[in-house]
Write a protein that holds these residues in place. Structure first.
Motif, mmCIF file in Angstrom:
data_model
loop_
_atom_site.group_PDB
_atom_site.id
_atom_site.type_symbol
_atom_site.label_atom_id
_atom_site.label_comp_id
_atom_site.label_asym_id
_atom_site.label_seq_id
_atom_site.Cartn_x
_atom_site.Cartn_y
_atom_site.Cartn_z
ATOM 1 N N VAL A 94 92.606 -73.293 -89.104
ATOM 2 C CA VAL A 94 91.302 -73.910 -88.858
ATOM 3 C C VAL A 94 91.424 -75.036 -87.832
ATOM 4 O O VAL A 94 90.582 -75.164 -86.938
ATOM 5 N N ASP A 95 92.480 -75.834 -87.929
ATOM 6 C CA ASP A 95 92.672 -76.921 -86.967
ATOM 7 C C ASP A 95 92.864 -76.379 -85.552
ATOM 8 O O ASP A 95 92.398 -76.980 -84.580
ATOM 9 N N ARG A 96 93.530 -75.238 -85.423
ATOM 10 C CA ARG A 96 93.665 -74.605 -84.106
ATOM 11 C C ARG A 96 92.293 -74.278 -83.544
ATOM 12 O O ARG A 96 92.010 -74.531 -82.378
ATOM 13 N N ALA A 97 91.453 -73.712 -84.389
ATOM 14 C CA ALA A 97 90.103 -73.346 -83.940
ATOM 15 C C ALA A 97 89.331 -74.581 -83.502
ATOM 16 O O ALA A 97 88.699 -74.591 -82.436
ATOM 17 N N VAL A 98 89.389 -75.628 -84.285
ATOM 18 C CA VAL A 98 88.649 -76.852 -83.971
ATOM 19 C C VAL A 98 89.110 -77.445 -82.649
ATOM 20 O O VAL A 98 88.287 -77.761 -81.780
ATOM 21 N N ILE A 99 90.421 -77.566 -82.451
ATOM 22 C CA ILE A 99 90.907 -78.210 -81.227
ATOM 23 C C ILE A 99 90.658 -77.339 -80.002
ATOM 24 O O ILE A 99 90.362 -77.854 -78.921
ATOM 25 N N ARG B 63 92.145 -86.591 -86.429
ATOM 26 C CA ARG B 63 93.392 -86.290 -87.154
ATOM 27 C C ARG B 63 94.220 -85.247 -86.415
ATOM 28 O O ARG B 63 95.443 -85.340 -86.377
ATOM 29 N N ILE B 64 93.559 -84.261 -85.844
ATOM 30 C CA ILE B 64 94.275 -83.224 -85.094
ATOM 31 C C ILE B 64 94.955 -83.837 -83.876
ATOM 32 O O ILE B 64 96.114 -83.531 -83.578
ATOM 33 N N LYS B 65 94.246 -84.707 -83.167
ATOM 34 C CA LYS B 65 94.838 -85.366 -81.991
ATOM 35 C C LYS B 65 96.075 -86.167 -82.392
ATOM 36 O O LYS B 65 97.098 -86.144 -81.692
ATOM 37 N N GLU B 66 95.980 -86.880 -83.513
ATOM 38 C CA GLU B 66 97.130 -87.663 -83.987
ATOM 39 C C GLU B 66 98.304 -86.748 -84.326
ATOM 40 O O GLU B 66 99.450 -87.036 -83.983
ATOM 41 N N ARG B 67 98.026 -85.633 -84.984
ATOM 42 C CA ARG B 67 99.082 -84.675 -85.347
ATOM 43 C C ARG B 67 99.699 -84.064 -84.076
ATOM 44 O O ARG B 67 100.916 -83.950 -83.976
ATOM 45 N N LEU B 68 98.865 -83.691 -83.111
ATOM 46 C CA LEU B 68 99.385 -83.133 -81.862
ATOM 47 C C LEU B 68 100.265 -84.145 -81.128
ATOM 48 O O LEU B 68 101.302 -83.775 -80.578
ATOM 49 N N LYS B 69 99.852 -85.400 -81.124
ATOM 50 C CA LYS B 69 100.654 -86.434 -80.467
ATOM 51 C C LYS B 69 102.034 -86.520 -81.119
ATOM 52 O O LYS B 69 103.048 -86.585 -80.429
ATOM 53 N N LYS B 70 102.066 -86.475 -82.443
ATOM 54 C CA LYS B 70 103.358 -86.515 -83.147
ATOM 55 C C LYS B 70 104.201 -85.284 -82.821
ATOM 56 O O LYS B 70 105.405 -85.397 -82.614
ATOM 57 N N ILE B 71 103.571 -84.126 -82.784
ATOM 58 C CA ILE B 71 104.293 -82.892 -82.461
ATOM 59 C C ILE B 71 104.855 -82.975 -81.037
ATOM 60 O O ILE B 71 106.029 -82.686 -80.798
ATOM 61 N N LEU B 72 104.018 -83.401 -80.100
ATOM 62 C CA LEU B 72 104.443 -83.472 -78.698
ATOM 63 C C LEU B 72 105.503 -84.544 -78.464
ATOM 64 O O LEU B 72 106.341 -84.408 -77.580
ATOM 65 N N ASP B 73 105.449 -85.597 -79.268
ATOM 66 C CA ASP B 73 106.457 -86.667 -79.169
ATOM 67 C C ASP B 73 107.729 -86.333 -79.932
ATOM 68 O O ASP B 73 108.677 -87.126 -79.954
#
Length: 161
Positions: A113-118, A147-157
């Motif tokens: 679902v988060d993939r769809a939203v982003i 929240r998705i942006k924060e999670r993506l930032k952590k993943i990318l970092d």
């Protein structure tokens, strides 16, 4: 499927169909299967379109539903992981720009679902449109995007396993 229907009703939305299919697949073969199935389902069910939303909204929703259905169907046959192995991530080059490949590989680590939203957010859909497409309340979308942006930032970092 007639060429006219494909040209007038699917082709103008091919970019988002491709992006959504790419976000839910790890191989070119799976991508092609998902894309073909989405096109087939659009053609089969176009008479069910009641005009209660924009055609584009209906396409987004149908594409997401087909991808999620295929993902669940395929996960019954394979062991799946929320984290892509490095070999798969490296072989799955969707874009010429390496940073876009990196971003889409990070997006693949999100929940379905988060993939769809982003993806819809990146397509500059409004919170109202996103809510309508995924079938939720627009008030929740803003919080979810943050929240998705924060999670993506952590993943990318590299701060998330």
């Amino acid at each position: 499927m007639s060429n006219d229907f494909y040209t007038s009703s699917i082709l103008p939305y091919a970019a988002i169909i491709i992006k959504i299919c790419r976000a839910y697949t790890n191989t070119q073969e799976d991508f092609e299967d998902y894309y073909q199935e989405v096109c087939l389902q659009i053609w089969r069910s176009n008479e069910n379109f009641r005009g209660q939303s924009e055609w584009s909204t209906w396409i987004y929703r149908l594409t997401l539903n087909v991808c999620l259905t295929l993902l669940k169907k395929n996960s019954k046959h394979h062991v799946t992981s929320n984290h892509l192995p490095d070999v798969v991530a490296e072989d799955n080059r969707t874009f010429d720009d390496e940073s876009l490949n990196h971003l889409y590989n990070a997006i693949k680590q999100l929940s379905e679902v988060d993939r769809a939203v982003i993806l819809l957010y990146l397509e500059e859909k409004t919170y109202q449109e996103i809510a309508e497409i995924i079938g939720t309340n627009p008030n929740n979308i803003g919080v979810r995007v943050k929240r998705i942006k924060e999670r993506l930032k952590k993943i990318l970092d590299g701060k998330v396993n």
